[in-house]
Design an enzyme around this catalytic site. Structure first.
Site, PDB file in Angstrom:
ATOM      1  N   SER A 154       0.538  -1.020   0.123  1.00  0.00           N
ATOM      2  CA  SER A 154      -0.097   0.066   0.116  1.00  0.00           C
ATOM      3  C   SER A 154       0.493   1.473   0.238  1.00  0.00           C
ATOM      4  O   SER A 154       2.023   1.026   0.398  1.00  0.00           O
ATOM      5  CB  SER A 154      -0.845   0.024   1.808  1.00  0.00           C
ATOM      6  OG  SER A 154      -1.296   0.874   1.621  1.00  0.00           O
ATOM      7  N   TYR A 167      -2.029  -0.586  10.313  1.00  0.00           N
ATOM      8  CA  TYR A 167      -1.771  -0.824   8.984  1.00  0.00           C
ATOM      9  C   TYR A 167      -0.934  -0.648   7.645  1.00  0.00           C
ATOM     10  O   TYR A 167      -0.273  -0.891   7.665  1.00  0.00           O
ATOM     11  CB  TYR A 167      -3.020   0.005   8.245  1.00  0.00           C
ATOM     12  CG  TYR A 167      -2.875  -0.075   6.868  1.00  0.00           C
ATOM     13  CD1 TYR A 167      -3.588  -1.722   6.003  1.00  0.00           C
ATOM     14  CD2 TYR A 167      -2.623   0.319   5.616  1.00  0.00           C
ATOM     15  CE1 TYR A 167      -4.686  -1.957   4.618  1.00  0.00           C
ATOM     16  CE2 TYR A 167      -3.183   0.094   4.051  1.00  0.00           C
ATOM     17  CZ  TYR A 167      -3.863  -0.526   3.767  1.00  0.00           C
ATOM     18  OH  TYR A 167      -3.721  -0.971   2.819  1.00  0.00           O
TER      19      TYR A 167
END
Length: 342
Positions: A154, A167
């Protein structure tokens, strides 16, 4: 247009066998779709069997002859991942392509999370990618030609994103794993592709978990994730990712904003950190006196105005997440959020 782009590369992957973890919804579901379009036999893995059944129906509705298997799997359990690979290889005559996509999203200020949230993120996304990679490599090496492995990271793994700290930490570890595997395995029968998407319209706001000022956190995340200005159509993203895997690219970063953020952080990390700090000040603060009281699934706060108690936040959510809400209905984001599901 996307379908035409996919089919132009179909021959080079036709007849191959693929496994996608976190393949029952969202981006993983669309990655499986793109592999099927290119002629692969695909095993999709996730924790929720009911969700997997709906995913299989989605994938075979327009292509009833598609070779789709489903496999319940918790990627945090290495033995279960080993069984996934063995059974996929037995059923499909080997494994040629593996995409590690399973993940979770936790949206909250650091004051509203504890060590359990960091551990859960690392176990699902980082250790899940480790388990998937290590159990897939022996099969990929003995496949029909060089194998292909892709790890879904990501933009949050390229720089820390405020209110997405667990995350970002886990995705940063995934980025290092993908880069290291690519370096060590280059020329040894397996290509490794690091994938770093930016925001995509996958309906992930319903599967994410929120803490702190829950209604306002849900509002900003769903609004940004659904905005055409900063997010990307998920089917187009899936096509580009599978094309990169097909062409054995070492790295792909999706969305102009993600590319700019990653480049700026690489060149001027101190500046990027200061800008992120400014952005963090604009994000919701936790209620006074609150602590790490647990996270709430986005599916439970989707009604916004009635549940959040923040009408301004609700209006923001309604404006920005309309496209994301439609994506959630299309991409199987209705089911109970389960770790390891992607």
């Amino acid at each position: 247009m996307t379908l035409l782009l996919s089919r132009s590369h179909e021959d080079s992957m036709s007849g191959l066998s693929a496994v996608v973890t976190g393949g029952s919804r969202g981006l993983g579901l669309l990655l499986a779709e793109q592999l099927l379009i290119r002629g692969c036999a695909v095993t999709i893995a996730a924790r929720d069997e009911e969700e997997l059944g709906r995913a299989r129906q989605f994938l075979t509705e327009s292509r009833p002859d598609a070779r789709v298997r489903t496999a319940p799997c918790d990627v945090t359990d290495r033995a279960t991942v080993a069984s996934l690979m063995t059974h996929a290889a037995e059923a499909q005559g080997g494994i040629d392509v593996v995409i590690a996509n399973a993940g979770i999203i936790q949206v909250a200020p650091v004051e509203s999370i504890g060590v359990d949230e960091f551990r859960s993120a690392m176990e699902t996304m980082y250790m899940g990618a480790v388990h998937t990679s290590l159990e897939a490599l022996p099969w990929l090496r003995r496949g029909r030609g060089d194998g292909r492995l892709a790890l879904i990271g990501s933009v949050g793994g390229l720089l820390a994103v405020p209110h997405l700290l667990p995350y970002s930490c886990a995705k940063s570890a995934v980025a290092a794993l993908a880069e290291g595997l690519h370096t060590e395995l280059r020329g040894r029968g397996v290509s490794v592709t690091a994938v770093h998407p930016g925001l995509m319209r996958t309906g992930s706001h319903l599967a994410a978990e929120f803490g702190g000022n829950v209604g306002a956190e849900f509002a900003w995340f769903s609004a940004l994730a659904g905005s055409p200005v900063v997010s990307m159509d998920a089917r187009r993203a899936a096509d580009r990712i599978v094309t990169a895997v097909e062409r054995r690219r070492a790295r792909i970063v999706l969305t102009p904003m993600a590319k700019a953020a990653g480049l700026t952080h690489g060149v001027a990390p101190a500046l990027t950190t200061r800008l992120s700090a400014l952005a963090a000040r604009a994000l919701p603060r936790p209620p006074e006196g609150s602590d790490a009281a647990g996270l709430h699934p986005g599916r439970d706060i989707e009604p916004g105005p009635d549940r959040s108690g923040h009408p301004v936040a609700a209006r923001l959510r309604d404006w920005g997440s309309a496209l994301n809400d439609r994506a959630a209905r299309r991409l199987n984001q209705r089911a109970h959020h389960a770790h390891g599901g992607g």
